[in-house]
Design a protein around this motif. Structure first.
Motif, PDB file in Angstrom:
ATOM      1  N   PRO A 257      56.100  -0.013  14.318  1.00 19.86           N
ATOM      2  CA  PRO A 257      57.290   0.687  14.486  1.00 19.86           C
ATOM      3  C   PRO A 257      58.379  -0.534  14.457  1.00 19.86           C
ATOM      4  CG  PRO A 257      55.588   1.338  15.925  1.00 19.86           C
ATOM      5  CD  PRO A 257      55.098   0.141  14.932  1.00 19.86           C
ATOM      6  N   GLY A 258      58.211  -1.911  14.940  1.00 24.50           N
ATOM      7  CA  GLY A 258      59.308  -2.863  15.072  1.00 24.50           C
ATOM      8  C   GLY A 258      59.874  -3.300  13.639  1.00 24.50           C
ATOM      9  N   GLU A 259      59.156  -2.797  12.724  1.00 23.45           N
ATOM     10  CA  GLU A 259      59.651  -2.992  11.391  1.00 23.45           C
ATOM     11  C   GLU A 259      60.234  -1.970  10.492  1.00 23.45           C
ATOM     12  OE1 GLU A 259      59.498  -6.351  10.541  1.00 23.45           O
ATOM     13  OE2 GLU A 259      58.227  -6.899  12.000  1.00 23.45           O
ATOM     14  N   ALA A 260      60.441  -0.786  11.276  1.00 23.45           N
ATOM     15  CA  ALA A 260      60.590   0.484  10.345  1.00 23.45           C
ATOM     16  C   ALA A 260      62.089   0.250   9.968  1.00 23.45           C
ATOM     17  CB  ALA A 260      60.540   1.709  11.386  1.00 23.45           C
ATOM     18  N   ALA A 261      62.977   0.057  10.680  1.00 12.80           N
ATOM     19  CA  ALA A 261      64.577   0.023  10.259  1.00 12.80           C
ATOM     20  C   ALA A 261      64.574  -1.061   9.155  1.00 12.80           C
ATOM     21  CB  ALA A 261      65.331   0.014  11.379  1.00 12.80           C
ATOM     22  N   ALA A 262      64.118  -1.916   9.307  1.00 16.39           N
ATOM     23  CA  ALA A 262      64.276  -3.164   8.218  1.00 16.39           C
ATOM     24  C   ALA A 262      63.609  -2.922   6.849  1.00 16.39           C
ATOM     25  CB  ALA A 262      63.922  -4.586   8.769  1.00 16.39           C
ATOM     26  N   SER A 263      62.543  -2.007   7.121  1.00 15.87           N
ATOM     27  CA  SER A 263      61.806  -1.712   6.142  1.00 15.87           C
ATOM     28  C   SER A 263      62.183  -0.556   4.968  1.00 15.87           C
ATOM     29  CB  SER A 263      60.120  -1.314   6.240  1.00 15.87           C
ATOM     30  OG  SER A 263      59.618  -2.413   6.805  1.00 15.87           O
ATOM     31  N   ALA A 264      63.021   0.263   5.741  1.00 12.62           N
ATOM     32  CA  ALA A 264      63.504   1.513   5.121  1.00 12.62           C
ATOM     33  C   ALA A 264      64.076   1.279   3.876  1.00 12.62           C
ATOM     34  CB  ALA A 264      64.470   2.221   6.046  1.00 12.62           C
ATOM     35  N   PRO A 265      65.035   0.417   3.392  1.00 11.98           N
ATOM     36  CA  PRO A 265      65.675   0.109   2.204  1.00 11.98           C
ATOM     37  C   PRO A 265      64.789  -0.153   1.151  1.00 11.98           C
ATOM     38  CG  PRO A 265      67.051  -0.798   3.724  1.00 11.98           C
ATOM     39  CD  PRO A 265      65.727  -0.641   4.585  1.00 11.98           C
ATOM     40  N   GLY A 266      63.865  -1.017   1.410  1.00 16.46           N
ATOM     41  CA  GLY A 266      63.077  -1.736   0.277  1.00 16.46           C
ATOM     42  C   GLY A 266      61.992  -0.277   0.038  1.00 16.46           C
ATOM     43  N   LEU A 267      61.600   0.271   0.980  1.00 20.95           N
ATOM     44  CA  LEU A 267      60.431   1.345   0.806  1.00 20.95           C
ATOM     45  C   LEU A 267      60.993   2.629   0.228  1.00 20.95           C
ATOM     46  CD1 LEU A 267      58.171   1.046   4.007  1.00 20.95           C
ATOM     47  CD2 LEU A 267      57.875   0.058   1.613  1.00 20.95           C
ATOM     48  N   ALA A 268      62.329   2.702   0.350  1.00 21.86           N
ATOM     49  CA  ALA A 268      63.214   3.856  -0.258  1.00 21.86           C
ATOM     50  C   ALA A 268      62.972   3.868  -1.739  1.00 21.86           C
ATOM     51  CB  ALA A 268      64.426   4.132   0.382  1.00 21.86           C
ATOM     52  N   LYS A 269      62.673   2.547  -2.132  1.00 24.25           N
ATOM     53  CA  LYS A 269      62.726   2.252  -3.624  1.00 24.25           C
ATOM     54  C   LYS A 269      61.185   2.591  -4.202  1.00 24.25           C
ATOM     55  CE  LYS A 269      67.245   1.211  -4.973  1.00 24.25           C
ATOM     56  NZ  LYS A 269      67.519   1.814  -5.837  1.00 24.25           N
ATOM     57  N   LEU A 270      60.494   2.697  -3.394  1.00 23.67           N
ATOM     58  CA  LEU A 270      58.957   2.967  -4.082  1.00 23.67           C
ATOM     59  C   LEU A 270      58.732   3.943  -4.823  1.00 23.67           C
ATOM     60  CD1 LEU A 270      56.062   1.957  -1.739  1.00 23.67           C
ATOM     61  CD2 LEU A 270      55.951   3.836  -3.291  1.00 23.67           C
ATOM     62  N   PRO A 271      59.208   5.095  -4.571  1.00 20.41           N
ATOM     63  CA  PRO A 271      58.833   6.267  -5.579  1.00 20.41           C
ATOM     64  C   PRO A 271      59.630   6.125  -6.769  1.00 20.41           C
ATOM     65  CG  PRO A 271      59.230   7.212  -3.377  1.00 20.41           C
ATOM     66  CD  PRO A 271      59.758   5.724  -3.131  1.00 20.41           C
ATOM     67  N   GLU A 272      60.680   5.533  -6.779  1.00 24.51           N
ATOM     68  CA  GLU A 272      61.543   5.372  -8.099  1.00 24.51           C
ATOM     69  C   GLU A 272      60.674   4.349  -8.790  1.00 24.51           C
ATOM     70  OE1 GLU A 272      65.900   3.541  -9.316  1.00 24.51           O
ATOM     71  OE2 GLU A 272      65.587   4.014  -7.482  1.00 24.51           O
ATOM     72  N   ILE A 273      60.186   3.122  -8.218  1.00 26.53           N
ATOM     73  CA  ILE A 273      59.753   2.054  -9.050  1.00 26.53           C
ATOM     74  C   ILE A 273      58.325   2.627  -9.607  1.00 26.53           C
ATOM     75  CG2 ILE A 273      58.333   0.149  -8.403  1.00 26.53           C
ATOM     76  CD1 ILE A 273      60.421  -0.648  -6.236  1.00 26.53           C
ATOM     77  N   VAL A 310      49.946  -4.426   1.098  1.00 27.14           N
ATOM     78  CA  VAL A 310      50.261  -5.081   2.424  1.00 27.14           C
ATOM     79  C   VAL A 310      51.431  -5.868   2.494  1.00 27.14           C
ATOM     80  CG1 VAL A 310      49.127  -6.100   4.230  1.00 27.14           C
ATOM     81  CG2 VAL A 310      47.861  -4.462   3.224  1.00 27.14           C
ATOM     82  N   PHE A 311      52.055  -5.622   3.330  1.00 25.28           N
ATOM     83  CA  PHE A 311      53.326  -6.551   3.976  1.00 25.28           C
ATOM     84  C   PHE A 311      53.490  -7.078   5.171  1.00 25.28           C
ATOM     85  CE2 PHE A 311      54.597  -3.350   0.668  1.00 25.28           C
ATOM     86  CZ  PHE A 311      54.913  -4.092  -0.653  1.00 25.28           C
ATOM     87  N   SER A 312      53.667  -8.609   5.274  1.00 21.01           N
ATOM     88  CA  SER A 312      53.794  -8.943   6.625  1.00 21.01           C
ATOM     89  C   SER A 312      55.353  -9.008   7.020  1.00 21.01           C
ATOM     90  CB  SER A 312      53.254 -10.552   6.593  1.00 21.01           C
ATOM     91  OG  SER A 312      53.485 -10.769   7.922  1.00 21.01           O
ATOM     92  N   GLY A 313      55.756  -7.966   7.677  1.00 20.76           N
ATOM     93  CA  GLY A 313      57.197  -7.775   8.036  1.00 20.76           C
ATOM     94  C   GLY A 313      57.830  -6.918   7.008  1.00 20.76           C
ATOM     95  N   ALA A 314      59.048  -6.620   7.097  1.00 15.90           N
ATOM     96  CA  ALA A 314      59.793  -5.536   6.133  1.00 15.90           C
ATOM     97  C   ALA A 314      59.926  -6.314   4.746  1.00 15.90           C
ATOM     98  CB  ALA A 314      61.161  -5.429   6.774  1.00 15.90           C
ATOM     99  N   ASP A 316      61.725  -6.514   1.094  1.00 20.83           N
ATOM    100  CA  ASP A 316      62.945  -6.282   0.215  1.00 20.83           C
ATOM    101  C   ASP A 316      62.390  -5.228  -1.060  1.00 20.83           C
ATOM    102  OD1 ASP A 316      62.185  -8.098  -1.531  1.00 20.83           O
ATOM    103  OD2 ASP A 316      63.488  -9.433  -0.761  1.00 20.83           O
ATOM    104  N   GLU A 317      63.274  -4.869  -1.723  1.00 12.37           N
ATOM    105  CA  GLU A 317      63.093  -4.063  -2.924  1.00 12.37           C
ATOM    106  C   GLU A 317      62.490  -5.047  -3.901  1.00 12.37           C
ATOM    107  OE1 GLU A 317      66.090  -3.058  -6.706  1.00 12.37           O
ATOM    108  OE2 GLU A 317      66.763  -2.085  -4.628  1.00 12.37           O
ATOM    109  N   GLU A 318      62.589  -6.259  -4.044  1.00 13.64           N
ATOM    110  CA  GLU A 318      61.899  -6.933  -5.152  1.00 13.64           C
ATOM    111  C   GLU A 318      60.492  -7.105  -4.877  1.00 13.64           C
ATOM    112  OE1 GLU A 318      62.664 -11.405  -5.726  1.00 13.64           O
ATOM    113  OE2 GLU A 318      63.711 -10.701  -6.966  1.00 13.64           O
ATOM    114  N   LEU A 319      60.458  -7.384  -3.720  1.00 11.67           N
ATOM    115  CA  LEU A 319      58.686  -7.553  -3.189  1.00 11.67           C
ATOM    116  C   LEU A 319      58.338  -6.233  -3.220  1.00 11.67           C
ATOM    117  CD1 LEU A 319      56.666  -9.661  -2.073  1.00 11.67           C
ATOM    118  CD2 LEU A 319      57.300  -8.953   0.318  1.00 11.67           C
TER     119      LEU A 319
END
Length: 473
Positions: A257-273, A310-314, A316-319
């Motif tokens: 939960p504490g990573e949700a906001a910061a993760s949102a931009p990177g994870l939003a790209k996952l389907p496109e990737i 698995v990501f440790s913290g939010a 970004d798009e490149e990761l």
């Protein structure tokens, strides 16, 4: 060293020993012996004791009962394998934890522990080609394993739970197995955790049910072959979201939960990737995609665990891109040995360059040139120590995740592109991922395939960029 048998009296053991001696005597008289011990290691160049010889695993069924409160794991592993020789005994890799009993083909088996080796002696020898079922009851408080590069893997406790991660040999910290990437298998993983926790693993979620004892049981199914270092089990207070890519691939994301906001931009790209990768590398190799985001600081790295990195913290798009591309290169096409890691990391790094090129940013050629010149203004990573050793020959096990494996590995691919042209190069990338789908491959396999697929003699590329000790120019 402990030697025990499940549900056997001393008199039964004595009788069994007498029968075994008579059978051995008869076999020797006839000039044949049914079985011999399987090797306690596959002699990997960097991890010689990893994996075991004499059999190939076909399926793991893991039943894991975990309590984050006290760190206790109670578990059963059912391993279905095929004997590649007659076996009087075989080994499994297991670090720590207490083995409570072993059966093979439904009968009690003797076993003993020595370091990270669990040696199992079936009541009867296994015949070559026989498919056999081994059940191991075990438990305890699993602990991390320290890699040669000093990073931690295995079973890692987090701020609100735990995670199992395995590259290169850490999976032995939470389940027994043939822990080498050359032995891939399908998986069913059942996780039972206290109610209020989420439990996430590879593949698709088959069921989720609350039980009468105040726990929740999650059943995960992975129908595609998986190397054991890519298996994961994560327990935490995750926020779960689901969806689908444009082509219908199911997406499952579990985020602290504490990573949700910061993760949102990177994870939003996952389907496109996933869709972009399908266009560049061929069909996405699995039925599901997704991510697991742990609280910041849980690990010192991200890992491409199959279907759910698995990501440790939010991230970004490149990761996100890097770990998703591993689903093709590393997960579907897995290395034959740990010496072949550049086939994982070089390809995923090159995909970062290609994504940038395809989206109007720095081209792959510009990144290549920036590394040669050390120009961090063009590529922020260009100052890294990319030329310390050839990517196909890391000096030792502590180096298989160092910069040359990633960046010089990517530069090898750009050199091939320069030599053969775009049409043949991109056909090579798609062909490699398609023709070796769900298999294993070595550097030698790739160099032979590249020359056959493109019709070019690439010896100079291999000699200078892949194997050369000197800094390429």
């Amino acid at each position: 060293m402990e030697l025990r048998a499940r549900s056997r009296s001393r008199s039964r053991l004595a009788a069994s020993a007498a029968v075994a001696l008579l059978a051995l005597t008869t076999a020797c008289t006839a000039g044949t012996v049914q079985g011999r011990p399987g090797a306690s290691g596959l002699r990997d160049p960097y991890f010689p004791k990893a994996g075991n010889g004499g059999y190939q695993v076909e399926h793991y069924a893991l039943d894991l009962d975990y309590d984050p409160g006290d760190g206790q794991l109670n578990a059963t592993a059912v391993i279905t394998a095929r004997a590649e020789q007659g076996l009087s005994s075989f080994n499994l890799d297991l670090s720590g934890l207490d083995v409570e009993g072993v059966t093979v083909q439904g009968s009690g088996a003797r076993y003993n522990r020595s370091g990270r080796e669990l040696t199992v002696r079936p009541a009867e020898d296994l015949k070559k080609g026989e498919v056999f079922r081994t059940e191991i009851d075990y438990g305890g408080k699993p602990k991390p394993i320290t890699d040669p590069d000093r990073s931690k893997e295995g079973w890692i406790t987090t701020a609100d739970g735990a995670v199992g991660v395995g590259e290169p040999i850490g999976s032995m910290a939470w389940f027994p197995g043939n822990h080498h990437p050359s032995d891939k298998a399908t998986y069913d993983i059942t996780l039972s955790v206290p109610r209020g926790y989420e439990a996430v693993s590879n593949g698709e979620l088959r069921s989720r049910a609350d039980t009468a004892d105040g726990r929740t049981e999650f059943v995960w199914h992975s129908p595609e072959p998986m190397a054991s270092y890519l298996a994961t089990a994560a327990v935490g207070k995750f926020k779960v979201t689901t969806g689908r890519t444009g082509s219908g691939v199911a997406v499952y994301e579990a985020v602290a939960p504490g990573e949700a906001a910061a993760s949102a931009p990177g994870l939003a790209k996952l389907p496109e990737i996933v869709e972009w990768g399908t266009g560049r590398f061929g069909p996405y190799p699995f039925g599901t995609a997704g991510a697991i985001v742990l609280p910041t600081g849980s690990l010192a790295y991200a890992l491409e665990t199959q279907t759910k990195p698995v990501f440790s913290g939010a991230p970004d798009e490149e990761l996100v891109l890097h770990e998703v591309v591993h689903q093709w290169f590393g997960n579907s096409v897995s290395p034959k040995s740990w010496k072949d890691m550049w086939l994982n990391e070089g390809f995923a790094t090159y995909a970062e360059w290609l994504w940038s090129e395809d989206h109007g940013g720095t081209t792959a050629q510009q990144s290549f040139d920036a590394f040669l010149a050390g120009d961090t203004a063009v590529d922020a990573d260009a100052g890294e120590d990319w030329d310390a050793f050839p990517p196909a020959s890391p000096p030792g096990p502590a180096d298989i995740s160092e910069d040359p494996v990633y960046y010089r590995g990517a530069m090898v691919l750009q050199r091939i592109r320069q030599e053969v042209g775009d049409e043949k190069f991109f056909a090579l990338l798609r062909g490699w991922a398609t023709d070796h789908r769900h298999g294993n491959a070595s550097t030698a396999d790739f160099t032979a395939y590249a020359e056959q697929k493109t019709g070019h003699d690439l010896k100079k590329v291999w000699d200078v960029w892949l194997y050369g000790e000197d800094r390429p120019s």
